[in-house]
Structures are given as structure tokens and as C-alpha cells.
Design an enzyme around this catalytic site. Structure first.
Site, mmCIF file in Angstrom:
data_model
loop_
_atom_site.group_PDB
_atom_site.id
_atom_site.type_symbol
_atom_site.label_atom_id
_atom_site.label_comp_id
_atom_site.label_asym_id
_atom_site.label_seq_id
_atom_site.Cartn_x
_atom_site.Cartn_y
_atom_site.Cartn_z
ATOM 1 C CB CYS A 297 -0.983 -0.009 1.173
ATOM 2 S SG CYS A 297 -0.191 -0.067 2.767
ATOM 3 C CB THR A 298 4.187 2.032 1.486
ATOM 4 O OG1 THR A 298 3.764 1.779 2.812
ATOM 5 C CG2 THR A 298 5.142 3.212 1.467
#
Lengths: 533, 422
Positions: free
Chosen positions: B197-198
Site C-alpha cells: 500500500c505504501t
């Protein structure tokens, strides 16, 4: 432009990632002198030629013998009968065509007799297997000329290195485990303003879960301080309470169950270090108190001028703190919040550096030097590394060897453990003494070993007596050193080769911290020690 | 130190005096002719072994790259592209008369027990933990036990060295006797990858932008057709560098450089000649000690770091009682019978002591061999994938059932025993 990387950038890529292009430049401008192309000497040089030092000069008056070829990768049996400096230089040169290899077919003693200033041109002189008298003579010349001197020796299964440098400054020490410079205990104005923009109690869930932990700790600390008379959490109990305080801030769902907020978990985990008081490291305080810092003259190097400027900063704009480092660690946060926070730190760091720059200019002016003598980039780099500055000073060989200034305390306290590596230092001194008296080392020939053991013991005793060292050296060590017969096994020479080369690179590049001042390696037990003699 | 593995053999009495010259062995003979106060208690001085190491086999699957030249001293610019094992052998054979180096341009896994059995000592300078574990497992598989007692003549010492920047370690492993690679697996922290997700939506560091280009944009845009990312292809790196720069400027992130891009994509570990020289020397010293019995070998782990001065730490790594590689104890798997096979798979890969990469699980049911799950062959993966969602009970497994697990980290299958907790 990246696509046209030079072949040097490609070749040196793996080491450029350690000391950068500017570090590489210092290597390529360096000229190293190696005295005596023994196995130890050539192994050291190999590890300097491969990374691309500018030039090397081998000084060696010896002729290559069969014995030399037996343990030296940079000699072959064709070399037998040739001058050793020349033969070794040929094979070392093959390692890297970027490097300029030179040789002088002369003993160091002759050079010291006829042209001691020969040695002044070098960035560092590495002396391998030098007899004591030569070593001390050379040491004196290099000390006066402020040329760094690295003495190395492989003797049986023992490796020895001694660094002799008056004053070596390090800006980029690259410490392994540095603490972050977050100033949570002394938040600066711009930081306080920035966190005003956060209202943790009235944020939507997404923002709440992606607020950087630094801001969370800062906000909760503000609240805590207002409720505790301005007293930050100090002991374990208070810190626990503070952690719990933060934990209670985690959002709960409609059933009262806490949500999964990783950023809050990060905040809680980092409470301990975050609450560390911002302090100037004692190493830096010591530097502030030194003569070189307090007495800036036109002879002062950039390091001391910048250090003094930082000291001035600390007492003025810095309010007791060093210039802000300006970096923050990565943390759970959305891009914008992180980058904005990072910019707050970066901007403040730039401001601090500008203030330091003003002090630098003032100081330069006061000693009649132009303000551009020290570049803004150098000042920025210095500020960024302010907490990590190191200065290494080694005593001269004359001081180490003089009866008046020998470091008795270090020797006797180490020898409280009779098997400490210090015993090898003493044995090396003793065999040097043996060489002075008998013009050879003990145990070279099998038939002499027994006799030499008693002769060596006499040398040991005279050494201990001369320095009034009331210690005992076990007979086993005297026996072992006779047994070595001054052999130089290749694997021990190679260990020292890697070690010494890297210390030389540290001296040349002024990055990473050199040892000080004596290093002993014991290949029997694969242990080592650094002693201060 | 070249990233090569060097199995070494010492050829004791066979001395080819034709290539020796006067004084050749002077620096060595003093250690072998005379006993001393610190020599190994079993040491018997003699002049017999004065022949150096005569026969060395080198196994290396790599070819020479220009970035090797800053530290791999047996290679020259003209050798770029050639197999490392062959160039190394050529160089040593011509520089050291009487020493014969036999090259193998192969993976260590291309050889079996019959190859490794011939050696007296094995030295490794490998560049991955997986490879180390494999070699470790191979030597363990050569051990023979009689009535539970280890036959010492089946032990082949393994000397392993590794470096990263200014740090390094060297260790001596006597398989079956001292701590093996797997006994100390927790000493090697697992590789950290950035969360998806980063990378996908919340980049903060230049590295995140680079991984975005590599993991998400490349498979989507296929800039060079169906080829996968080749870290050694400058065009590939350049493409990712440019994409990463675009993404970084979108998020106001600074710091994307070509060098960083290459470093992230290739997972480059910085390296210098000096650290490798130190660790190689330490390993070679141990080979000498073991081959000559002149001194007690390192017992058994040396750590080196010269970032600040020079630091060494020597300690005895301990054997793990239930080591999955070298203890004879079958490994315990504790799960409720209602657990899904997927959970067992996750345990095998995530457990710090096992750290398997893509385990293949088989067992015996009703006298027949059954593959429960296997990833490496596409057709079998597809056929056995539904098993992952089934419970151990549904798969017909019973309490005490033995599962055989194969993985790249070991040449031999590891036997596990199922222990139903509920």
C-alpha cells in the site's frame, strides 16, 4: 546523465555507495608510499590499487629471494634476483590501469640519510617489517612533516598495526546506529506551528490513521505537559502512563473496539527514544573545549573554523543545541503529511546552516581570509554531521618508546590478564630488541630454536626492566615467538592487508573513523584488540 | 573475495618437487616442523605435508561483470563476460606453480553427493543464505551414523565467509558436531520489503517510487515487450529511473537518482576489496589449521566490523537441539485438525527458524505418495491449489502423520511430524 555512466563509475559502483564520489576523488588524488614489498606490503597495496588510489610508490632495497616468492602473490619465480620494489610494482600495476605505480630501488635508511624530504610528498606512508631503528627514524621525519604513518608487521600468527597521525579530523564518520535528531523535548517554533494544523480529535479516520508518529507524540506531549506542570515523563512509570495516554487516542469502532492504527503503534513504540533529551554529545563538547577550537588563526583548518562557528551558533541562535540535522526516519503516513513534516525539518536545518555560515564568514574575516574559503556545501555537510564529528590523535612513536612517556598504565592493566593481546605487543618489542643485538630474528634455523629461547627471554627481561614494567610474560609466548622464526604466513599477511588498507583509506578520505593507535590480530584464536600506546 | 565456492582438497604426500624452488615453503614449514605451546594437542610435526594445497575445485555460476573489478583481483577488464570459475582457475594455475585449480561454471545445486564427497574441506563465499543452507544441507546429508553415533570420517568441514560493506563474518562448521547454518538462522534478519500500500498509494521515500516503477508500472506497461526486469540492462534501469522520477515529482519527493534506482532494483549490497580480503584471509587461515591440524580451529564464529576502528568478536555459536537441518529430531508441526493447509504453508515460510521459500509438501496416504501442495511446477500447483483451503482433517491427515517437505533451502527433504492440538 545516467545513461552515459563512465566506466569508472561502473567499476567503482559498489564502493561509491560507501564513500561517495567525493570520497573517491580524495582517493584518486592520493599518493601512497609502501616501504618493503613483503607479502604484507603487497596485500595492503592490492587493496588500495583495486579501489583506485591515484598513485603508489614502492620503496624497497631488497632483492627477491625464493622465500619471498613462496608467500607473495605479487612475485613469481621470474622475479628471483630482481629488485623487490620493481618486481612487485609490475604485478600490482596489472590490478588497475587507472593507478600510477612507481618504485624506488633503495632502502628507507638510505633515503633517510640522503633525502628525507622524499617522504613529504605522500598522503600516507605505510612501513612494513621495518627494523626498530629505521621505524623510529622514519617516524620522526614523518611526524615533523605531519605525514600520516602506518606501521605494519606480520610475525608468525600475529598481525600488528600502529597508526601515527598528529591530528585527524573526521566529518563523515557514518556511525552505525545514530539516534535521530527530532527535538521533541525542545520543539522549535516552526515545528510547533506545524503541529497546530493537526487536530487529532477532529480528523477523519483516514487522516487520523496516516498522521506521522512524530506529530502524534508531539501533540500528546503538549497535552501531558499542560497537565503535569510542564514536566515531561521521566521514569518508567511515567513513560508507561504516557504510552497508555497515546493508546487511548486510537480510534474505536462503533462497538468500542480499537481500530488498527499502525501509526499510533509506531508512536507508542518510539516513546522511549522520542523522549530522549536533546543533548550535545560529549565527544562534541570535548571538541568545543579544545585549544584548536578556541584559538582560530589563519592556520586553522576548515574543520576547526566550522567547529568554532557551530560553537558560536550553539551559544546564540541554537539556544544550547547543535544545528538541526534535518532528516527524519520513514514512518507510516500519507505522502503529503510525511513530506510536509520532512520539509519542516529540512527548512529549519537549512536556516541553522545559514546561521552557521554567517559565523564562519565572521571567523574567516577575523583572520584575514576570504569568506568563500569554505564553501556553503561544506558547511551544510558539516552541520548535518555535527553530532558525529570525531578527531583522532595518536602519540608519536618517540613518545611510545621513550622511558619517560611509555604508557605503563595501559600495559600493566592489560597484562592483569596474562593472555591479553598486549603480550604480543611486548613480544614484538622483544624480538625487535633481539634483532638489534643479533642482526637476525630468533628461531630462523631449527638448530637455533632452543638457544634462541633463552636469548629471547633475556631480551624480554631487559625490555621489562628498561620500562620498569612489573609484569610477567609466560614462557609459552617466548617459546612460541622463537618457533615462528619471523615467518610471514600469507593468510595472516592478507588479513592485515585488508585491515591496513581500509585504515589508509579512512586517513585519505577523512570518512569513517580510524583506529587509535595500536591493533593486534591473533590468528591462532581469531581475536584482536586495539591498544592505546 | 569472489562470490565463488571453493571446495578444496589437500593432496598429502604427492609432492611434485619439479615446480618447487629453494626456500619456497620457508614461511610455512616453521609451523609444521616444530611443535609449540599453542599447537593442537593431536598435532604431529613433519615435513611431509610441505606441498601447499595442490588440488582445488572452484564452483561458480556467474560471469564477470565490470562492477566486480573493484575487489575481485583475479579478474581484469578483458575478462568481463567470461565465467568467473574459469578465469580464476586460469590465473591461479599460472601464478602458483604446482597448484591445480579445476573450474566448474555451474550452480552448486548442479552437483550431487558423489561430487562433494571427494573433498577434504569446503569453503564458501556465497552471496545468498539460500545457497548457504543448501550447501549446509548437502554436507549434512553425507554424514553417516552407526547406532546413532556419528562416524567422524564422514564429516567434511565447511568454512563459510560473508561480507556486506565494512562488515563481515567467518565461521567454521563441522556438520553434525558444531552449529550449522540452520542452527543460527535467526542471526540473519529477514529481508525487509516495503508494504504494497505504501508503494501503490502512499510513497514517502525515493525507494518507494522506484519499487512502484519496478513492481507495478513495468508489468503493466511492458516497455521492452514480455521481458522481465533485468537489473544488468542499463536501458531497463534508465526506464525505471525516469518513471520513478515522474512519480517522485508527483509527490514532491526528492532523492531519486540512477544509482539509487539500480541499487534498489538489483538489491545491491555495497562492497570493497578490504573487507573481503580480511574475511577471505580468516577463512583461509582456518583451512590451513584444519588441513594441517597445526592449531585448534576457530570455535566457531568470527564477526568483523571496521566502520569505527577495527572490531572483532569471536564466539561459539551453539547447536540448536531441534535444528531442522542437523538434529536427527523430526520437526514438530502443531496444528488443530481444523487448520487449513494454507496455515501450515505460512508457518513453513514465516517461522524464523525455518524460513522456507516455496515448500513442496508430500505425504503417504493409504500406502501411496500424495503431493499436498507444490508451487514450482505450474500444472501441479494448479491441481493442488484447492488443497490449501481444505483442513488437515479433510485432507485425510491423522495425528502423528509424517509430512515430507522439499524446498530450495535444503538438498534433502525435511521430515515433519503432525501433532494435532485439537
Amino acid at each position: 546523465m545516467a545513461a552515459t555512466r563512465t566506466s569508472k563509475e561502473q567499476k567503482y559502483d559498489r564502493q561509491l555507495r560507501l564513500w561517495g564520489d567525493h570520497g573517491q576523488e580524495t582517493l584518486e588524488n592520493a599518493h601512497v608510499c609502501l616501504i618493503n614489498a613483503t607479502a604484507t606490503g603487497t596485500e595492503i597495496l592490492k587493496n588500495l590499487v583495486l579501489p583506485g588510489i591515484g598513485a603508489f610508490t614502492v620503496v624497497d632495497g631488497h632483492t627477491v629471494t625464493g622465500e619471498d616468492v613462496g608467500n607473495n602473490f605479487f612475485l613469481c619465480n621470474n622475479s628471483i634476483g630482481k629488485n623487490r620494489a620493481q618486481a612487485a610494482t609490475e604485478l600490482l600495476q596489472e590490478l588497475n590501469s587507472d593507478v600510477s605505480g612507481n618504485f624506488v630501488e633503495e632502502s628507507p635508511d638510505k633515503l633517510l640519510d640522503n633525502d628525507p624530504e622524499f617522504f613529504h610528498r605522500f598522503s600516507i606512508v605505510i612501513g612494513v617489517h621495518l627494523p626498530e631503528s629505521t621505524c623510529l627514524r622514519l617516524g620522526s621525519v614523518l611526524w615533523s612533516a605531519s605525514v600520516p604513518f602506518l606501521v605494519c608487521k606480520t610475525y608468525g600468527l600475529i598481525g600488528y598495526m600502529r597508526l601515527v597521525v598528529r591530528e585527524h579530523t573526521v566529518i563523515e564518520s557514518h556511525p552505525d546506529n545514530a539516534l535521530e535528531d527530532l527535538r521533541l523535548d525542545k520543539p522549535f517554533g516552526e515545528f510547533k506551528n506545524h503541529i497546530q494544523s493537526y487536530d487529532l480529535d477532529n480528523m477523519d479516520k483516514k487522516d487520523h490513521s496516516h498522521t506521522p508518529w512524530i506529530i502524534i507524540v508531539a501533540k500528546y506531549l503538549e497535552k501531558w505537559l499542560s497537565e503535569h506542570n510542564g514536566q515531561a515523563p521521566k521514569n518508567y512509570k511515567e513513560k508507561e502512563a504516557f504510552r497508555q495516554f497515546i493508546r487511548e487516542g486510537i480510534l474505536k469502532n462503533e462497538n468500542g473496539v480499537p481500530e488498527d492504527e499502525e501509526n499510533f503503534e509506531e508512536a507508542i513504540k518510539n516513546v522511549n527514544t522520542a523522549l530522549n533529551p536533546t543533548k550535545i554529545p560529549s565527544t562534541v563538547e570535548d571538541l568545543f573545549n579544545s585549544e584548536q577550537c578556541n584559538n582560530i588563526t589563519s592556520q586553522s583548518t576548515a574543520f576547526w573554523v566550522m567547529l568554532r562557528a557551530i560553537k558560536e551558533f550553539v551559544h546564540n541562535e541554537g539556544n544550547g543545541s547543535l544545528p538541526l540535522r534535518g532528516t527524519i526516519p520513514d514512518m507510516i503516513a500519507d505522502s503529503q503529511k510525511f513530506v510536509n513534516l520532512q520539509n519542516v525539518y529540512r527548512t529549519k536545518a537549512m536556516q541553522d546552516a545559514k546561521a552557521v555560515l554567517k559565523h564562519v564568514e565572521c571567523l574567516l574575516k577575523s583572520v584575514g581570509k576570504p569568506p568563500e574559503s569554505i564553501s556553503e556545501n561544506d558547511i551544510k555537510l558539516f552541520c548535518k554531521n555535527a553530532s558525529f564529528l570525531r578527531v583522532v590523535r595518536c602519540r608519536s612513536l618517540a613518545e611510545e618508546y621513550s622511558v619517560d612517556s611509555v604508557n605503563k598504565d595501559e600495559i600493566t592493566s592489560c597484562m592483569d590478564s596474562p593472555d591479553s593481546e598486549m603480550v604480543f605487543y611486548l613480544m614484538l618489542r622483544a624480538v625487535d630488541r633481539f634483532f638489534q643485538q643479533h642482526s637476525r630474528y630468533p628461531g630462523i634455523y631449527n638448530y637455533q630454536v632452543e638457544e634462541d629461547i633463552s636469548k629471547l627471554k633475556l631480551c624480554v627481561n631487559s625490555l621489562l626492566q628498561e620500562y620498569s614494567l612489573n609484569i610477567n610474560i609466560k614462557d609459552d609466548y617466548i617459546h612460541e615467538f622463537c618457533r615462528y622464526g619471523a615467518a610471514e604466513p600469507h593468510t595472516v599477511a592478507a588479513f592485515l592487508g585488508g585491515s591496513a588498507a581500509q585504515e589508509a583509506i579512512k586517513i585519505i578520505s577523512h570518512q569513517f573513523v580510524p583506529f587509535s593507535n595500536t591493533f593486534i590480530y591473533n590468528a591462532m584464536s581469531q581475536t584482536s584488540a586495539t591498544l592505546n600506546l | 573475495m569472489a562470490d565463488a565456492e571453493e571446495p578444496m582438497a589437500v593432496d598429502g604426500g604427492h609432492r611434485n618437487s619439479g615446480c618447487d624452488w629453494d626456500g619456497r615453503w620457508n614461511h610455512v614449514r616453521k609451523f609444521l616442523e616444530r611443535p609449540g605451546p599453542f599447537t593442537h594437542p593431536d598435532f604431529e610435526p613433519s615435513t611431509e605435508a610441505l606441498s601447499g594445497f595442490r588440488l582445488i575445485h572452484v564452483v561458480d555460476m556467474d560471469t564477470i561483470d565490470v562492477s566486480n573489478l573493484n575487489r575481485q583481483f583475479l579478474f581484469r577488464p578483458k575478462d568481463v563476460g567470461r565465467p568467473k570459475a574459469e578465469v580464476a582457475a586460469d590465473f591461479v594455475n599460472s601464478r602458483i606453480p604446482g597448484c591445480k585449480v579445476v573450474p566448474h561454471f555451474k550452480k552448486i545445486q548442479d552437483f550431487d553427493e558423489s561430487f562433494y564427497r571427494q573433498f577434504h574441506i569446503i569453503v564458501c563465499g556465497l552471496d545468498s543464505i539460500i545457497a548457504r543452507r543448501w550447501m549446509n544441507g548437502m554436507l549434512i546429508s553425507l554424514l553417516s551414523y552407526e547406532d546413532g553415533i556419528l562416524d567422524p570420517s564422514s564429516i567434511i568441514p565447511l568454512i563459510d565467509g560473508g561480507t556486506e560493506g565494512f562488515k563481515g563474518n567467518a565461521r567454521v562448521i563441522l556438520p553434525g558436531m558444531t552449529a550449522c547454518i540452520d542452527c543460527t538462522l535467526e542471526l540473519y534478519p529477514p529481508q525487509i520489503n516495503f508494504p504494497m500500500c505504501t508503494i501503490a498509494s502512499m510513497p514517502r521515500l525515493p525507494e518507494h517510487c522506484i519499487e512502484y516503477a519496478r513492481i507495478l508500472q513495468w508489468p503493466k506497461e511492458k516497455p521492452f515487450g514480455d521481458t522481465s526486469v533485468d537489473g544488468d540492462n542499463p536501458e531497463h534501469i534508465q526506464w525505471m529511473f525516469e518513471r520513478a522520477q515522474e512519480r517522485a515529482s508527483e509527490f514532491n519527493i526528492t532523492g531519486v537518482t540512477y544509482r539509487l534506482t539500480q541499487g534498489v532494483v538489483k538489491r545491491i549490497i555495497p562492497a570493497v576489496a578490504s573487507t573481503n580480503a580480511v574475511i577471505a584471509a580468516a577463512c583461509a587461515t582456518e583451512v590451513f589449521k584444519i588441513a594441517t591440524s597445526a592449531y585448534i580451529p576457530l570455535n566457531n564464529y568470527l564477526v568483523f566490523n571496521d566502520v569505527d576502528g577495527l572490531y572483532t568478536y569471536t564466539f561459539e555459536a551453539e547447536r540448536k537441539e531441534n535444528c531442522s537441518a542437523c538434529s536427527l529430531v523430526p520437526q514438530d508441526l502443531q496444528f488443530p485438525s481444523s487448520a487449513k493447509l494454507q496455515e501450515v504453508l505460512e508457518y513453513l515460510t514465516e517461522n524464523a527458524a525455518l524460513q522456507m521459500k516455496s515448500p513442496a509438501i508430500t505425504t503417504t496416504l493409504e500406502g501411496k505418495n500424495k503431493t499436498l501442495y507444490l508451487q514450482s511446477v505450474k500444472s501441479i500447483e494448479e491441481r493442488t491449489r484447492p488443497n490449501l483451503c481444505k483442513t488437515l482433517k479433510e485432507l485425510g491427515l491423522s495425528d502423528g502423520q509424517e509430512l515430507a517437505v522439499a524446498d530450495v533451502t535444503t538438498p534433502q527433504t525435511v521430515l515433519f511430524k503432525l501433532n494435532f492440538t485439537a
